[in-house]
Design a protein around this motif. Structure first.
Motif, PDB file in Angstrom:
ATOM      1  N   LEU A  42       0.868  -1.170   0.000  1.00  0.00           N
ATOM      2  CA  LEU A  42       0.000   0.000   0.000  1.00  0.00           C
ATOM      3  C   LEU A  42       0.908   1.224   0.000  1.00  0.00           C
ATOM      4  O   LEU A  42       1.541   1.531   1.002  1.00  0.00           O
ATOM      5  N   LEU A  43       0.995   1.866  -1.151  1.00  0.00           N
ATOM      6  CA  LEU A  43       1.882   3.015  -1.317  1.00  0.00           C
ATOM      7  C   LEU A  43       1.258   4.272  -0.710  1.00  0.00           C
ATOM      8  O   LEU A  43       0.046   4.322  -0.479  1.00  0.00           O
ATOM      9  N   PRO A  44       2.083   5.296  -0.491  1.00  0.00           N
ATOM     10  CA  PRO A  44       1.515   6.568  -0.028  1.00  0.00           C
ATOM     11  C   PRO A  44       0.488   7.058  -1.046  1.00  0.00           C
ATOM     12  O   PRO A  44       0.623   6.792  -2.247  1.00  0.00           O
ATOM     13  N   PRO A  45      -0.526   7.751  -0.588  1.00  0.00           N
ATOM     14  CA  PRO A  45      -1.571   8.203  -1.514  1.00  0.00           C
ATOM     15  C   PRO A  45      -1.062   9.247  -2.495  1.00  0.00           C
ATOM     16  O   PRO A  45      -0.121   9.985  -2.218  1.00  0.00           O
ATOM     17  N   PHE A  46      -1.717   9.284  -3.630  1.00  0.00           N
ATOM     18  CA  PHE A  46      -1.465  10.296  -4.639  1.00  0.00           C
ATOM     19  C   PHE A  46      -2.562  11.340  -4.493  1.00  0.00           C
ATOM     20  O   PHE A  46      -3.742  11.032  -4.671  1.00  0.00           O
ATOM     21  N   THR A  47      -2.176  12.546  -4.141  1.00  0.00           N
ATOM     22  CA  THR A  47      -3.163  13.608  -3.964  1.00  0.00           C
ATOM     23  C   THR A  47      -3.050  14.610  -5.108  1.00  0.00           C
ATOM     24  O   THR A  47      -1.973  14.821  -5.673  1.00  0.00           O
ATOM     25  N   TYR A  48      -4.180  15.201  -5.445  1.00  0.00           N
ATOM     26  CA  TYR A  48      -4.233  16.168  -6.537  1.00  0.00           C
ATOM     27  C   TYR A  48      -5.358  17.151  -6.249  1.00  0.00           C
ATOM     28  O   TYR A  48      -6.292  16.853  -5.502  1.00  0.00           O
ATOM     29  N   LEU A  49      -5.252  18.329  -6.843  1.00  0.00           N
ATOM     30  CA  LEU A  49      -6.293  19.335  -6.667  1.00  0.00           C
ATOM     31  C   LEU A  49      -7.484  18.988  -7.551  1.00  0.00           C
ATOM     32  O   LEU A  49      -7.331  18.783  -8.756  1.00  0.00           O
ATOM     33  N   LYS A  50      -8.638  18.916  -6.947  1.00  0.00           N
ATOM     34  CA  LYS A  50      -9.857  18.571  -7.678  1.00  0.00           C
ATOM     35  C   LYS A  50     -10.168  19.621  -8.745  1.00  0.00           C
ATOM     36  O   LYS A  50     -10.698  19.299  -9.795  1.00  0.00           O
ATOM     37  N   GLU A  51      -9.815  20.856  -8.469  1.00  0.00           N
ATOM     38  CA  GLU A  51     -10.111  21.937  -9.404  1.00  0.00           C
ATOM     39  C   GLU A  51      -9.214  21.899 -10.641  1.00  0.00           C
ATOM     40  O   GLU A  51      -9.474  22.560 -11.622  1.00  0.00           O
ATOM     41  N   GLY A  52      -8.139  21.128 -10.604  1.00  0.00           N
ATOM     42  CA  GLY A  52      -7.215  21.044 -11.729  1.00  0.00           C
ATOM     43  C   GLY A  52      -7.683  20.032 -12.764  1.00  0.00           C
ATOM     44  O   GLY A  52      -8.781  19.489 -12.692  1.00  0.00           O
ATOM     45  N   THR A  53      -6.809  19.777 -13.733  1.00  0.00           N
ATOM     46  CA  THR A  53      -7.127  18.775 -14.748  1.00  0.00           C
ATOM     47  C   THR A  53      -6.407  17.475 -14.404  1.00  0.00           C
ATOM     48  O   THR A  53      -5.324  17.493 -13.826  1.00  0.00           O
ATOM     49  N   SER A 102      -2.007  14.950 -13.581  1.00  0.00           N
ATOM     50  CA  SER A 102      -1.899  13.829 -12.642  1.00  0.00           C
ATOM     51  C   SER A 102      -1.568  12.534 -13.373  1.00  0.00           C
ATOM     52  O   SER A 102      -0.803  11.711 -12.865  1.00  0.00           O
ATOM     53  N   ILE A 103      -2.126  12.351 -14.551  1.00  0.00           N
ATOM     54  CA  ILE A 103      -1.864  11.141 -15.340  1.00  0.00           C
ATOM     55  C   ILE A 103      -0.389  11.068 -15.716  1.00  0.00           C
ATOM     56  O   ILE A 103       0.225   9.997 -15.653  1.00  0.00           O
ATOM     57  N   VAL A 104       0.200  12.193 -16.085  1.00  0.00           N
ATOM     58  CA  VAL A 104       1.626  12.222 -16.428  1.00  0.00           C
ATOM     59  C   VAL A 104       2.457  11.778 -15.219  1.00  0.00           C
ATOM     60  O   VAL A 104       3.356  10.947 -15.340  1.00  0.00           O
ATOM     61  N   LYS A 105       2.142  12.311 -14.042  1.00  0.00           N
ATOM     62  CA  LYS A 105       2.882  11.950 -12.832  1.00  0.00           C
ATOM     63  C   LYS A 105       2.669  10.483 -12.475  1.00  0.00           C
ATOM     64  O   LYS A 105       3.609   9.779 -12.102  1.00  0.00           O
ATOM     65  N   LEU A 106       1.426  10.011 -12.580  1.00  0.00           N
ATOM     66  CA  LEU A 106       1.152   8.607 -12.268  1.00  0.00           C
ATOM     67  C   LEU A 106       1.850   7.666 -13.256  1.00  0.00           C
ATOM     68  O   LEU A 106       2.267   6.574 -12.881  1.00  0.00           O
ATOM     69  N   SER A 153      -7.850   4.279 -19.471  1.00  0.00           N
ATOM     70  CA  SER A 153      -7.066   3.798 -20.617  1.00  0.00           C
ATOM     71  C   SER A 153      -5.725   4.529 -20.753  1.00  0.00           C
ATOM     72  O   SER A 153      -4.825   4.049 -21.426  1.00  0.00           O
ATOM     73  N   SER A 154      -5.582   5.666 -20.086  1.00  0.00           N
ATOM     74  CA  SER A 154      -4.323   6.420 -20.121  1.00  0.00           C
ATOM     75  C   SER A 154      -3.297   5.861 -19.144  1.00  0.00           C
ATOM     76  O   SER A 154      -2.140   6.281 -19.167  1.00  0.00           O
ATOM     77  N   LEU A 155      -3.733   4.949 -18.294  1.00  0.00           N
ATOM     78  CA  LEU A 155      -2.851   4.370 -17.282  1.00  0.00           C
ATOM     79  C   LEU A 155      -2.668   2.882 -17.560  1.00  0.00           C
ATOM     80  O   LEU A 155      -3.540   2.232 -18.123  1.00  0.00           O
ATOM     81  N   GLY A 156      -1.548   2.335 -17.126  1.00  0.00           N
ATOM     82  CA  GLY A 156      -1.303   0.905 -17.294  1.00  0.00           C
ATOM     83  C   GLY A 156      -1.960   0.072 -16.218  1.00  0.00           C
ATOM     84  O   GLY A 156      -2.235  -1.099 -16.419  1.00  0.00           O
ATOM     85  N   GLY A 157      -2.225   0.678 -15.078  1.00  0.00           N
ATOM     86  CA  GLY A 157      -2.845  -0.041 -13.971  1.00  0.00           C
ATOM     87  C   GLY A 157      -4.364  -0.041 -14.072  1.00  0.00           C
ATOM     88  O   GLY A 157      -4.944   0.524 -14.991  1.00  0.00           O
TER      89      GLY A 157
END
Length: 154
Positions: A61-72, A76-80, A109-113
């Motif tokens: 269980l990795l640390p959570p990935f947090t992002y601003l809801k108001e953003g696009t 986040s997909i690039v970072k993930l 579909s933009s993610l491998g997981g």
């Protein structure tokens, strides 16, 4: 296994058996959706902790990935995607993203997981025993889903 030194030490000794990474995706909002954001956090935190207990020795269980809801979500997909590359290089075969933000399903579909959307259940007015009962029933559904995904990807 949790992202704590003791569990990571155990992972390092038995990493050939640990093939799954779980990352919670938490939207952060400081506007009108702030309470909903906090509710999602509480629900997913309880859910992932119980899930980790069920699969200790199989997943991290990795640390959570947090992002601003108001953003696009594109940023986040690039970072993930960077996380995914690093995880795969480290030997993880399966990556699961758990979220209560339904926007992620349209970007799976933009993610491998595998993106697993769990609708958030507001827990703030419940007794602890009620919370545990509800979260346990959700974990049972996840157990089946994880097992199915493992079989598909083996």
């Amino acid at each position: 296994m949790k992202w704590v030194p003791q569990d990571i030490e155990m992972y390092m000794k038995s990493k050939e058996y640990v093939d799954t990474a779980v990352i919670s995706l938490y939207p952060i909002s400081f506007g009108d959706e702030m309470k909903q954001s906090a509710s999602m956090f509480e629900f997913l935190s309880l859910l992932t902790n119980q899930l980790e207990r069920q699969f200790t020795g199989r997943l991290v269980l990795l640390p959570p990935f947090t992002y601003l809801k108001e953003g696009t979500l594109e940023q986040s997909i690039v970072k993930l995607s960077e996380w995914e590359s690093s995880l795969k290089e480290s030997g993880f075969k399966h990556i699961f993203y758990l979220t209560s933000d339904s926007d992620w399903k349209s970007h799976e579909s933009s993610l491998g997981g595998s993106v697993i959307w769990m609708p958030s259940i507001p827990l703030e007015n419940m007794e602890d025993s009620q919370k545990i009962s509800i979260v346990s029933s959700q974990v049972k559904q996840l157990l089946n889903l994880f097992t199915q995904k493992w079989r598909e990807n083996e």
